[in-house]
Scaffold this active site. Structure first.
Site, PDB file in Angstrom:
ATOM      1  N   GLU B  59       0.821  -1.213   0.000  1.00 59.77           N
ATOM      2  CA  GLU B  59       0.000   0.000   0.000  1.00 59.77           C
ATOM      3  C   GLU B  59       0.853   1.260   0.000  1.00 59.77           C
ATOM      4  O   GLU B  59       0.537   2.248  -0.663  1.00 59.77           O
ATOM      5  CB  GLU B  59      -0.961   0.014   1.195  1.00 59.77           C
ATOM      6  CG  GLU B  59      -2.189  -0.879   1.033  1.00 59.77           C
ATOM      7  CD  GLU B  59      -1.899  -2.353   1.247  1.00 59.77           C
ATOM      8  OE1 GLU B  59      -0.766  -2.690   1.660  1.00 59.77           O
ATOM      9  OE2 GLU B  59      -2.796  -3.176   1.007  1.00 59.77           O
ATOM     10  N   PHE B  82      -9.433  -2.543   0.675  1.00 60.03           N
ATOM     11  CA  PHE B  82     -10.376  -2.119   1.708  1.00 60.03           C
ATOM     12  C   PHE B  82      -9.798  -0.840   2.305  1.00 60.03           C
ATOM     13  O   PHE B  82      -8.576  -0.716   2.440  1.00 60.03           O
ATOM     14  CB  PHE B  82     -10.502  -3.171   2.824  1.00 60.03           C
ATOM     15  CG  PHE B  82     -11.300  -4.386   2.438  1.00 60.03           C
ATOM     16  CD1 PHE B  82     -12.626  -4.532   2.829  1.00 60.03           C
ATOM     17  CD2 PHE B  82     -10.720  -5.388   1.674  1.00 60.03           C
ATOM     18  CE1 PHE B  82     -13.359  -5.653   2.467  1.00 60.03           C
ATOM     19  CE2 PHE B  82     -11.444  -6.510   1.301  1.00 60.03           C
ATOM     20  CZ  PHE B  82     -12.767  -6.646   1.701  1.00 60.03           C
ATOM     21  N   HIS B 126     -12.039  -5.107   8.053  1.00 60.32           N
ATOM     22  CA  HIS B 126     -12.614  -4.936   6.719  1.00 60.32           C
ATOM     23  C   HIS B 126     -13.884  -4.097   6.802  1.00 60.32           C
ATOM     24  O   HIS B 126     -14.788  -4.269   6.008  1.00 60.32           O
ATOM     25  CB  HIS B 126     -12.949  -6.295   6.092  1.00 60.32           C
ATOM     26  CG  HIS B 126     -11.743  -7.132   5.786  1.00 60.32           C
ATOM     27  ND1 HIS B 126     -11.031  -7.798   6.755  1.00 60.32           N
ATOM     28  CD2 HIS B 126     -11.110  -7.397   4.614  1.00 60.32           C
ATOM     29  CE1 HIS B 126     -10.031  -8.450   6.192  1.00 60.32           C
ATOM     30  NE2 HIS B 126     -10.048  -8.225   4.900  1.00 60.32           N
TER      31      HIS B 126
END
Ligand SMILES: Cc1ncc(C[n+]2csc(CCOP(=O)(O)OP(=O)(O)O)c2C)c(N)n1
Ligand SMILES: [Mg+2]
Lengths: 344, 322
Positions: B59, B82, B126
């Protein structure tokens, strides 16, 4: 300005320069960086610089080689100790003094200081403090060039052996290899991250061994040897430009200063200072110049004087300039200010 | 024809890719025939194989790469798998993208799409809503579309904006919301919308909680109350004027958000209204957020954890009695 003259001479001779000329050119940037940083240190000691001063003493040979082989359109992501490389890449001295002295006219306009500066529009990325973060940013800049169909470009990002241990660095190396961008990473192991020595930083045998794990080609170099730096880093740049996989160069030196000028580095044991990697690259290069009679002592002295004059000029100019003022500052972090100002 | 919130997001990206060569989509599993964990990019790689790119699970580097590309003139759209995983990219988003224009005068036009918010059975990692974290930091625009129409036009707008945009798309709304057609143009970025008119109480909300608030307003209408619902659309910039104008009409304010209760968008709204419109208030302003625990997995716990129409109605009822 002298510096500009040197720079245009450089771009003309870039490809054809015989090794000795390149060596001398590199030496001259190193000398300028050392002279400038000595001046910054004395300004700091005199209380004339707010915040820290972080110098690249002992790392000029590695750094200059990072800047020297980059051409127009290439991306450079320098870090803490890259004064020599930044100058060789084309950063004007006045950018440095304006940033350190907090001139409103500098590239950072008093909003950021010291080494946290750059000219992204000229492809000199403006590092953030968070180590490792600029690797993937360089990758993205290179991808943009590829998207646009540009050819014959490279990016070079610098890192210390301490910064190599961050997650961001790891992610950046991996994504560079996945994207197969023409990237060179020059990692300078100066044996310390602030006060922490290598044995508490990593446990692998040799940092360059990591190259293969990422899909990079890896090389090591004695960072105190300017000719070796020019050769190894120059070749890595050439390979990346020619479409080889991303390149990792690990250079070995000793940081010949504190982490910053606030730090006396008393934690560095005397025996470490006697290691071969503790040599001062500038002195070594100068000895080479004298031994090979590339320059005579008189010319060397002349170069020193010229460097000092350039530095003095850049300092004096920045000192005369206005400081930023809180009530005149545009306190908006958005380029599309109307979007925010109309409702905030 | 009917189109879902999720399809609107896909359509917006298809249009962006088609209309603008500078746009590319970068994220985990977005490419190939797969088209993303939620299928928000389904089919796009077929049409634009060079500009819809799968990434490693990195990320930080995904956003870093987008930043570098944006500086060089591209218009990247990052899909976080997510919203929760954007915590790994916080450094690049907050410290690199968010500071860059101010430091260097060079804007960083990235769009980071965050599949946000809770759905049944998704658990602590999540389900998160992170808009308040991003809104807290300077330099970022934070969008929280609550309708299919806004999902579409705001994403197109996000890519056009020169500053970094955090686009919070709600996973619960992906399939639950439908519209007949997509509009050409929406309200300007930063403008809130009166989603329902009323005069007894103002509910300020955004994203999925705006839909729950509409449900609450409906419930209260049966009891004879006229509830005004303000959809913030973007939590940053925050359209204080529209909120104040509504509170001027109703005298009562309830702010509803799905994120955790300490600080955040709802607290900011109340702070501003109290500051600038204290005289407009007939009762102390209230807020309703999720509970101050991680988001639970089990549906029974999950529905107790987050606000919903029923709880919003109850809170509003109490406030109406004051
Ligand atoms: C992610 C991160 N953590 C901590 C720091 C604080 N810090 C600045 S420089 C430094 C040491 C860096 O060591 P190294 O990467 O080896 O570079 P050197 O200073 O030796 O050139 C530290 C810990 C930082 N800038 N970034
Ligand atoms: Mg180090």
């Amino acid at each position: 300005m002298l510096q500009t003259a040197q720079r245009s001479a450089k771009s003309k001779t870039k490809k054809a320069a015989p090794p000795h000329d390149r060596f001398l050119e590199a030496f001259r940037w190193m000398l300028l960086a050392r002279t400038l940083e000595e001046k910054l240190v004395s300004l700091y000691r005199g209380g004339l610089i707010t915040g820290g001063v972080y110098i690249g003493k002992g790392q000029e040979a590695v750094s200059v080689a990072c800047g020297l082989f980059l051409q127009e359109g290439d991306i450079f992501a320098p870090l803490i100790r890259d004064q020599a490389g930044r100058s060789a890449f084309g950063e004007p001295l006045i950018d440095v003094t304006r940033t350190y002295l907090g001139s409103r006219l500098g590239p950072m306009r008093g909003r950021d200081g010291n080494i946290h500066r750059g000219h992204p529009r000229n492809n000199e990325l403006a590092m953030i403090s968070h180590l490792g973060a600029m690797v993937s940013v360089t990758v993205g800049a290179l991808m943009a060039k590829r998207f646009r169909g540009e050819k014959n470009f490279v990016g070079l990002a610098c890192i210390g052996e301490g910064g190599m241990q961050t997650g961001a660095f790891h992610e950046g190396m991996n994504i560079a290899a996945v994207e197969q961008v023409p990237l060179v990473i020059v990692a300078t192991n100066n044996h310390y991250a602030y006060s922490t020595p290598n044995d508490r930083e990593f446990a692998c045998h040799d940092l360059v061994d990591r190259a293969i794990g990422y899909g990079f080609e890896g090389y090591t170099v004695d960072g105190t040897d300017l000719a070796a730096c020019l050769d190894v880093i120059g070749s890595a740049v050439k390979r990346a430009r020619a479409g080889r996989p991303p390149q990792l160069v690990v250079a070995s030196v000793l940081r010949l200063s504190g982490h910053g000028e606030h730090d006396d580095a008393s934690y560095v044991p005397e025996e470490v200072k006697r290691e071969p990697f503790a040599r001062d690259c500038l002195k070594v290069a100068e000895q080479t110049i004298l031994d090979l009679e590339l320059l005579d002592a008189e010319t060397l002295a002349e170069w020193r004087k010229e460097a000092a004059a350039q530095v003095d000029e850049a300092v004096a100019a920045a000192q005369k300039e206005p400081a930023p003022e809180g009530d005149k500052e545009d306190w908006c972090a958005y380029s599309m200010r109307d979007l925010v100002n109309s409702v905030e | 024809m009917s189109i879902t919130y999720l399809e609107a997001i896909r359509e917006a990206q298809a249009k962006l890719l088609r209309d603008d060569e500078r746009v590319f989509i970068y994220g985990q599993d977005v490419g190939g025939t797969f088209g993303g964990a939620f299928k928000a990019t389904k089919g796009l790689a077929k049409e634009f194989p060079a500009r819809v790119l799968n990434t490693p699970i990195s990320e930080d580097a995904i956003v870093g790469t987008a930043i570098g590309a944006a500086m060089q003139g591209m218009r990247p759209i990052v899909e976080m798998q997510f919203a929760d995983f954007s915590s790994i990219a916080l450094n690049q988003i907050l410290n690199n993208a968010g500071t860059h224009y101010w430091r260097t005068n060079v804007p960083v036009p990235i769009t980071v799409r965050l599949p946000s918010g809770g759905t049944k059975g998704s658990g602590p990692f999540h389900s998160q809503s992170m808009e308040s974290i991003y809104a807290h930091y300077p330099g970022l625009i934070v969008m929280t579309p609550a309708t299919v129409e806004d999902a579409y036009t705001m994403l197109i707008e996000a890519v056009a904006i020169d500053d970094p945009v955090i686009y919070c798309e709600h996973k619960y709304l992906y399939y639950h919301l439908k519209a007949d057609k997509l509009p050409e143009k929406g309200l300007p970025t930063g403008r809130a919308r009166i989603a329902r008119e009323g005069r007894d109480l103002t509910i300020v909300s955004y994203s999925a909680m705006m839909q729950e608030s509409l449900g609450a307003a409906e419930e209260l209408a049966r009891e004879g109350f006229e509830i005004e619902v303000v959809d913030l659309r973007t939590v940053k910039p925050l359209d204080t004027d529209t909120v104040l104008a509504s509170v001027a009409r109703t005298g009562r304010l309830l702010c509803v958000g799905e994120s955790f209760p300490w600080g955040g968008a709802t607290a900011e709204v109340i702070a501003r209204v109290t500051n600038q419109g204290f005289h407009l208030l007939d009762a102390a302003p209230q807020r309703l957020n999720a509970k101050d625990t991680p988001i639970p997995y089990h549906p029974n716990l999950w529905s107790a954890h987050r606000p919903n129409a029923k709880k919003i109605a109850a809170k509003a009822r109490a406030l109406l009695r004051e």
